[in-house]
Design an enzyme around this catalytic site. Structure first.
Site, mmCIF file in Angstrom:
data_model
loop_
_atom_site.group_PDB
_atom_site.id
_atom_site.type_symbol
_atom_site.label_atom_id
_atom_site.label_comp_id
_atom_site.label_asym_id
_atom_site.label_seq_id
_atom_site.Cartn_x
_atom_site.Cartn_y
_atom_site.Cartn_z
ATOM 1 N N LEU A 49 -17.392 -9.276 -15.748
ATOM 2 C CA LEU A 49 -18.495 -8.466 -15.243
ATOM 3 C C LEU A 49 -19.161 -7.676 -16.358
ATOM 4 C CD1 LEU A 49 -20.058 -7.622 -12.749
ATOM 5 C CD2 LEU A 49 -18.401 -5.787 -12.389
ATOM 6 N N CYS A 50 -18.371 -7.212 -17.332
ATOM 7 C CA CYS A 50 -18.957 -6.431 -18.434
ATOM 8 C C CYS A 50 -19.932 -7.283 -19.248
ATOM 9 C CB CYS A 50 -17.862 -5.859 -19.328
ATOM 10 S SG CYS A 50 -16.745 -7.099 -20.014
ATOM 11 N N THR A 51 -19.599 -8.566 -19.420
ATOM 12 C CA THR A 51 -20.493 -9.468 -20.149
ATOM 13 C C THR A 51 -21.769 -9.716 -19.358
ATOM 14 O OG1 THR A 51 -18.622 -10.577 -21.205
ATOM 15 C CG2 THR A 51 -20.707 -11.773 -21.153
#
Length: 445
Positions: free
Chosen positions: A215-217
Site C-alpha cells: 500500500l505504501c508503494t
C-alpha cells in the site's frame, strides 16, 4: 424422404465408428464397471447431461471436444460478453459477435456446426442457479478463470451430497466435476468426485495467492502502471464513490472500467508513468492472466477426455491432478492429491479458531481471509448468545455491514463469546456455511 433418412443413418453410423469401437467392445484397460453395449453409446449420445461452466478460451475448446465426442445434451453457463481481445483464441466467436453473451453465441455456433448436438445456453452467474439446477446434470466440466468461482462451484457440488441412515454417502447424489485452468504456457486438469477424491479446498495451496502491491508503494511511490490502477481501485474509488454509495467495482461494467482507466491515466501522468490502457486496467481489476491458445487446447482435450472416461467407464479416470508445462519443451506430471481431514468444505468438521479473550472480532475476520487454507473473501459471522441469534458481522449486505462493523473493534469477551462457542461463517467463496469453534489459548495472553 426414406432415402434421405437411410443416408443420414448410414452417415451417422460411419461418423461414430471410432466411438463405437470404444464403447461396444471390451478392453484390457477398461474399468471394472465397464460393460460394452449399444445402451452405453445411447446414454452418452442422448441421455448424459453435461454442464460446461465457462465459455472462454478453455470453454470454447471443451464445447467443441464434447460435441465431437457425441455428447449431444450439453448446457453452457457464462456471465460474460464477447470482447475484441477474445477473438485471438476463443474460436467460436467472430467480430460481429462483439458485445453478445458468450454462452449464447457459443451454443448457437456448435448447434449449427455439429449435426445432432443441442447446446442450451445460460447467460448468468453460476451463483444465480440453485441446487436443483446443478443436481440435474450427470457431469460438470469447468473452464473457469477464477479461483473464487471454482471454490463456489466446489461448495455447491459437495452440498449436493445426500447420506443414508448409516451416514454413508448415497452414490446417486455424487455429481462429478472435471476442472481445468491455464496460465500462459502452464495448465492443470483435475477430477473432483465429492466424498471420494480431494475437493478444490482440500488442495487450495496448489493455487498461488493473487499478486498484491504494498500500500505504501501504491500511495506514495508508484513505479508501474499497475500501481496507478490499484491506487484508483483501493483508495480513490471508495473515497469518491463515482457511481453512488456502496456501489462496488464491477470488472464487467464498461462504465466502471472507463472511469478507472481515466483516473489511473491522470495519476500516471503525475508520476511520468507510461502504459496505462483500458486493457491493462481490465486485467488488473479482473486479475486477468494472459492466455495462450495452444495451452487452452491441451487442457480442454485433457478434461474432455476425463469427462468421457467418467461418463462411459471405458477407462479409469485420472487420479487426480495433472500439471502441464510447455515453457521449455513439453512436460506433464500427474499425482494423487489427498483429502484433508480438516477441510472446511468436505470434511463436515468445524474449523478451530484459536484466539484469546482479548482478541477482537477483526482478528478473527483477518484470520479467515489470510489463512492459506481458508482464503475467504469477505466472511460474515453469526452466533447464538444466551439462546438468541446474534449477527456479529455481516459483510454481504451494505446496510447490515454498516450496522455491525462496530463489532469488529470489540473483543471476544465483550461480545460474550466463550471458549467452545460456535460461530457460523458465510462467505462468497462457497454457498455452504462453515462452523468455527472458538478455542481460547490462554498461553497467548
Amino acid at each position: 424422404l426414406d432415402h434421405v433418412t437411410k443416408m443420414e443413418v448410414q452417415s451417422d453410423s460411419a461418423r461414430w465408428k471410432g466411438l463405437r469401437n470404444l464403447l461396444l467392445r471390451g478392453s484390457p484397460i477398461a474399468g471394472n464397471e465397464f460393460e460394452p453395449s449399444e445402451e452405453l453409446f445411447e446414454f452418452i449420445q442422448k441421455q448424459c447431461r453435461v454442464l460446461v461452466v465457462g465459455a472462454g478460451g478453455i470453454g470454447c475448446e471443451v464445447l467443441k471436444d464434447l460435441a465431437l465426442m457425441s455428447f449431444q445434451n450439453l448446457e453452457v453457463i457464462d456471465m460474460d460478453t464477447i470482447d475484441l481481445s477474445n477473438l485471438n483464441r476463443q474460436f467460436l466467436f467472430r467480430q460481429t459477435d462483439i458485445g453478445q453473451p458468450k454462452a449464447v453465441v457459443a451454443a448457437n455456433f456448435i448447434n449449427k456446426r455439429i449435426y445432432g448436438c443441442n447446446v442450451t445456453p445460460h447467460y448468468s452467474k453460476i451463483q444465480d442457479k440453485d441446487e436443483s439446477f446443478y443436481r440435474s446434470f450427470h457431469l460438470i466440466v469447468c473452464g473457469l478463470d477464477s479461483i473464487h468461482a471454482r471454490r463456489w462451484l466446489n461448495g455447491m457440488i459437495v452440498g449436493l451430497l445426500e447420506y443414508n441412515e448409516d451416514g454413508q454417502v448415497d452414490p446417486a447424489s455424487i455429481v462429478p466435476m472435471v476442472d481445468g485452468g491455464s496460465e500462459g504456457f502452464k495448465g492443470n486438469a483435475r477430477v473432483v468426485l465429492p466424498s471420494i477424491t480431494p475437493c478444490i479446498d482440500c488442495t487450495l495451496d496448489l493455487y498461488p495467492p493473487q499478486v498484491t502491491y504494498p500500500l505504501c508503494t501504491i500511495a506514495h511511490t508508484p513505479r508501474l502502471p499497475e500501481h496507478c490502477v490499484e491506487y484508483v481501485k483501493i483508495i480513490q474509488w471508495p473515497k469518491e464513490e463515482p457511481f453512488g454509495r456502496s456501489v462496488t467495482i464491477d470488472g464487467d461494467n464498461p462504465d466502471h472500467l472507463l472511469w478507472l482507466c481515466d483516473q489511473a491515466q491522470k495519476r500516471a501522468d503525475q508520476y511520468g508513468i507510461q502504459g496505462v490502457t483500458y486493457r491493462l486496467t481490465q486485467g488488473v481489476i479482473k486479475r486477468i492472466i494472459p492466455a495462450v491458445a495452444s495451452t487452452n487446447a491441451v487442457i480442454a482435450a485433457s478434461i474432455s477426455t476425463e469427462a468421457f472416461k467418467i461418463a462411459s467407464t471405458c477407462c479409469p479416470y485420472m487420479q487426480n491432478y495433472m500439471m502441464f508445462n510447455d515453457i521449455d519443451g513439453v512436460y506433464t506430471f500427474t499425482f494423487t492429491g489427498e483429502k484433508r481431514d480438516d477441510c472446511p468444505t468436505c470434511s463436515l468438521k468445524p474449523i478451530t479458531l484459536s484466539f484469546t479473550e482479548d482478541s477482537t472480532l477483526r482478528d478473527v475476520r483477518d484470520f479467515l481471509m489470510n489463512d492459506p487454507q481458508l482464503r475467504m473473501k469477505g466472511p460474515s459471522m453469526t452466533t447464538v448468545v444466551r439462546g438468541k441469534n446474534r449477527s456479529l458481522y455481516i459483510a454481504s449486505i451494505p446496510s447490515l455491514e454498516e450496522a455491525t462493523k462496530a463489532n469488529l473493534k470489540k473483543t471476544l469477551r465483550d461480545l460474550e463469546l466463550e471458549d467452545g462457542h460456535e460461530i457460523v461463517i458465510g462467505d462468497s467463496t462457497s454457498p455452504k456455511t462453515v462452523i468455527g469453534t472458538l478455542k481460547y489459548n490462554y498461553n497467548m495472553e
